[in-house]
Design a protein around this motif. Structure first.
Motif, mmCIF file in Angstrom:
data_model
loop_
_atom_site.group_PDB
_atom_site.id
_atom_site.type_symbol
_atom_site.label_atom_id
_atom_site.label_comp_id
_atom_site.label_asym_id
_atom_site.label_seq_id
_atom_site.Cartn_x
_atom_site.Cartn_y
_atom_site.Cartn_z
ATOM 1 N N MET A 196 0.886 -1.282 0.010
ATOM 2 C CA MET A 196 0.171 -0.038 0.164
ATOM 3 C C MET A 196 0.711 1.350 -0.036
ATOM 4 N N TYR A 197 0.384 2.425 -0.598
ATOM 5 C CA TYR A 197 1.261 3.584 -0.613
ATOM 6 C C TYR A 197 0.216 4.571 -0.483
ATOM 7 N N LEU A 198 0.898 5.709 0.082
ATOM 8 C CA LEU A 198 -0.051 7.111 0.335
ATOM 9 C C LEU A 198 0.837 8.198 -0.510
ATOM 10 N N THR A 245 -3.519 23.824 -2.138
ATOM 11 C CA THR A 245 -4.315 22.537 -2.205
ATOM 12 C C THR A 245 -3.538 21.214 -2.590
ATOM 13 N N LEU A 246 -4.067 20.109 -1.660
ATOM 14 C CA LEU A 246 -3.364 18.867 -1.829
ATOM 15 C C LEU A 246 -4.239 17.607 -2.327
ATOM 16 N N LEU A 247 -3.745 16.937 -3.074
ATOM 17 C CA LEU A 247 -4.393 15.648 -3.581
ATOM 18 C C LEU A 247 -3.705 14.673 -2.968
ATOM 19 N N TYR A 248 -4.661 13.736 -2.161
ATOM 20 C CA TYR A 248 -4.038 12.700 -1.383
ATOM 21 C C TYR A 248 -4.689 11.312 -2.257
ATOM 22 N N VAL A 249 -3.603 10.377 -2.504
ATOM 23 C CA VAL A 249 -4.279 9.157 -2.880
ATOM 24 C C VAL A 249 -3.531 7.982 -2.265
ATOM 25 N N VAL A 250 -4.463 7.157 -1.943
ATOM 26 C CA VAL A 250 -4.045 5.807 -1.080
ATOM 27 C C VAL A 250 -4.367 4.697 -2.195
ATOM 28 N N SER A 251 -3.258 3.826 -2.580
ATOM 29 C CA SER A 251 -3.321 2.741 -3.507
ATOM 30 C C SER A 251 -2.826 1.553 -3.235
ATOM 31 N N PRO A 252 -2.944 0.527 -3.789
ATOM 32 C CA PRO A 252 -2.264 -0.782 -3.456
ATOM 33 C C PRO A 252 -0.742 -0.779 -4.285
ATOM 34 N N THR A 310 4.933 13.274 -3.598
ATOM 35 C CA THR A 310 5.572 12.575 -2.439
ATOM 36 C C THR A 310 4.884 11.134 -2.296
ATOM 37 N N THR A 311 5.529 9.791 -2.402
ATOM 38 C CA THR A 311 4.759 8.693 -2.119
ATOM 39 C C THR A 311 5.566 8.040 -0.835
ATOM 40 N N PHE A 312 4.755 7.603 0.250
ATOM 41 C CA PHE A 312 5.290 6.915 1.261
ATOM 42 C C PHE A 312 4.662 5.587 1.428
ATOM 43 N N ALA A 313 5.580 4.592 1.728
ATOM 44 C CA ALA A 313 5.327 3.322 1.870
ATOM 45 C C ALA A 313 4.287 3.254 3.102
ATOM 46 N N TYR A 314 3.105 2.632 2.695
ATOM 47 C CA TYR A 314 1.837 2.830 3.783
ATOM 48 C C TYR A 314 1.596 1.492 4.636
ATOM 49 N N ALA A 315 2.115 0.305 4.020
ATOM 50 C CA ALA A 315 2.158 -0.915 4.605
ATOM 51 C C ALA A 315 2.743 -1.038 5.992
ATOM 52 N N ASP A 316 3.699 -0.639 6.338
ATOM 53 C CA ASP A 316 4.515 -0.705 7.621
ATOM 54 C C ASP A 316 3.752 0.258 8.759
ATOM 55 N N ARG A 365 -7.877 -1.067 9.509
ATOM 56 C CA ARG A 365 -7.067 -1.215 8.399
ATOM 57 C C ARG A 365 -7.753 -1.314 7.139
ATOM 58 N N ARG A 366 -8.635 -1.990 7.129
ATOM 59 C CA ARG A 366 -9.384 -2.169 6.134
ATOM 60 C C ARG A 366 -10.190 -0.841 5.679
ATOM 61 N N THR A 367 -10.735 -0.181 6.795
ATOM 62 C CA THR A 367 -11.370 1.312 6.509
ATOM 63 C C THR A 367 -10.373 2.075 6.040
ATOM 64 N N LEU A 368 -9.206 2.305 6.367
ATOM 65 C CA LEU A 368 -8.193 3.265 5.801
ATOM 66 C C LEU A 368 -8.060 2.595 4.309
ATOM 67 N N THR A 369 -8.132 1.465 3.860
ATOM 68 C CA THR A 369 -7.492 0.905 2.437
ATOM 69 C C THR A 369 -8.763 0.855 1.702
ATOM 70 N N HIS A 370 -9.844 0.690 2.300
ATOM 71 C CA HIS A 370 -11.142 0.475 1.242
ATOM 72 C C HIS A 370 -12.132 1.596 1.374
ATOM 73 N N GLY A 371 -11.927 2.503 2.111
ATOM 74 C CA GLY A 371 -12.858 3.611 2.296
ATOM 75 C C GLY A 371 -13.867 3.435 3.359
ATOM 76 N N LEU A 372 -14.670 4.562 3.426
ATOM 77 C CA LEU A 372 -15.804 4.748 4.449
ATOM 78 C C LEU A 372 -16.989 5.376 3.613
#
Length: 244
Positions: free
Chosen positions: A1-3, A58-65, A88-94, A215-222
């Motif tokens: 996962m990446y942010l 104005t910032l665009l955030y993207v969470v993706s596998p 900027t892309t951050f490793a999100y899995a850790d 974790r599912r909420t953060l990666t699948h959305g609400l």
């Protein structure tokens, strides 16, 4: 996962045009991946959100596998001649794997709080109509009703900090209600492809109750309208009392 975080250049007409339609942002985000992840619910999906922090940021955030490539966005709505990287892309899995029960975080969520309504003329068994919650109280209750199954709970305020008899019991602010109407197709037929949603931003503090669900909420959305910039929750460390 990446942010991933991308700053939009609102001084460019293409940047403003992009922000004017969630459908355009949705297309631009999907174009960041050679093969967009499936949206059938079998795994994490691509989520995005636009934060208008100030008139100049104005910032665009993207969470993706998968790791995105936003070169096209830099060229369209960034600073292509700048020496600074466009995103900027951050490793999100850790980060996700390190979440534990009772962890407290600040959070931001942009969502589409809706409910199903039945008009008097609708017969029993017929489909109800989806409608947006309009008041901050109902929007807050929408989120509170989903927190248990989402793996968190919004932190309650100490009694001495509650300013109102009711409606002020949580570390939660509801703001930036934005009704949107846009087209998702170029079809000329009247009403064809029209989308209407209401975006609301929640800022607050939460406590993790079930890390796996969270974790599912953060990666699948609400909630609904995830393709149009809703459902993405991001976290921030909470400053403890007495810290500078």
């Amino acid at each position: 996962m990446y942010l991933t975080r991308f700053r939009v250049n609102t001084g460019r007409s293409e940047g403003r045009r992009l922000l004017g339609s969630p459908h355009r942002v949705h297309g631009a985000v999907n174009a960041s991946f050679p093969t967009p992840p499936s949206r059938d619910g079998s795994g994490p999906r691509v989520l995005w959100r636009v934060d208008r922090n100030t008139t100049s940021e104005t910032l665009l955030y993207v969470v993706s596998p998968n790791r995105p490539d936003l070169t096209h966005l830099v060229e369209q709505a960034g600073w292509p001649a700048s020496d600074e990287p466009g995103w900027t892309t951050f490793a999100y899995a850790d980060f996700l794997s390190a979440l534990h029960p009772n962890d407290i975080w600040g959070f931001r969520l942009t969502a589409n709080p809706v409910h199903n309504v039945r008009h008097a003329y609708v017969k029993e068994g017929e489909r109800t109509k989806r409608a947006a919650h309009r008041t901050p109280r109902h929007q807050m209750n929408w989120l509170l009703a989903r927190q248990e199954k989402a793996g968190f709970e919004v932190v309650r305020k100490p009694v001495e900090r509650q300013l109102l008899p009711e409606g002020d019991a949580y570390e939660l602010i509801v703001r930036d209600q934005i009704p949107l109407q846009f087209r998702r197709t170029s079809e000329p037929a009247r009403g064809s492809g029209d989308v209407q949603i209401t975006k609301v931003t929640f800022d607050g503090r939460l406590r993790v109750t079930d890390p796996d669900l969270f974790r599912r909420t953060l990666t699948h959305g609400l909630g609904k309208a995830k393709a149009y910039g809703c459902g993405l929750m991001t976290l921030a460390p909470v400053r403890r009392e007495g810290e500078g």
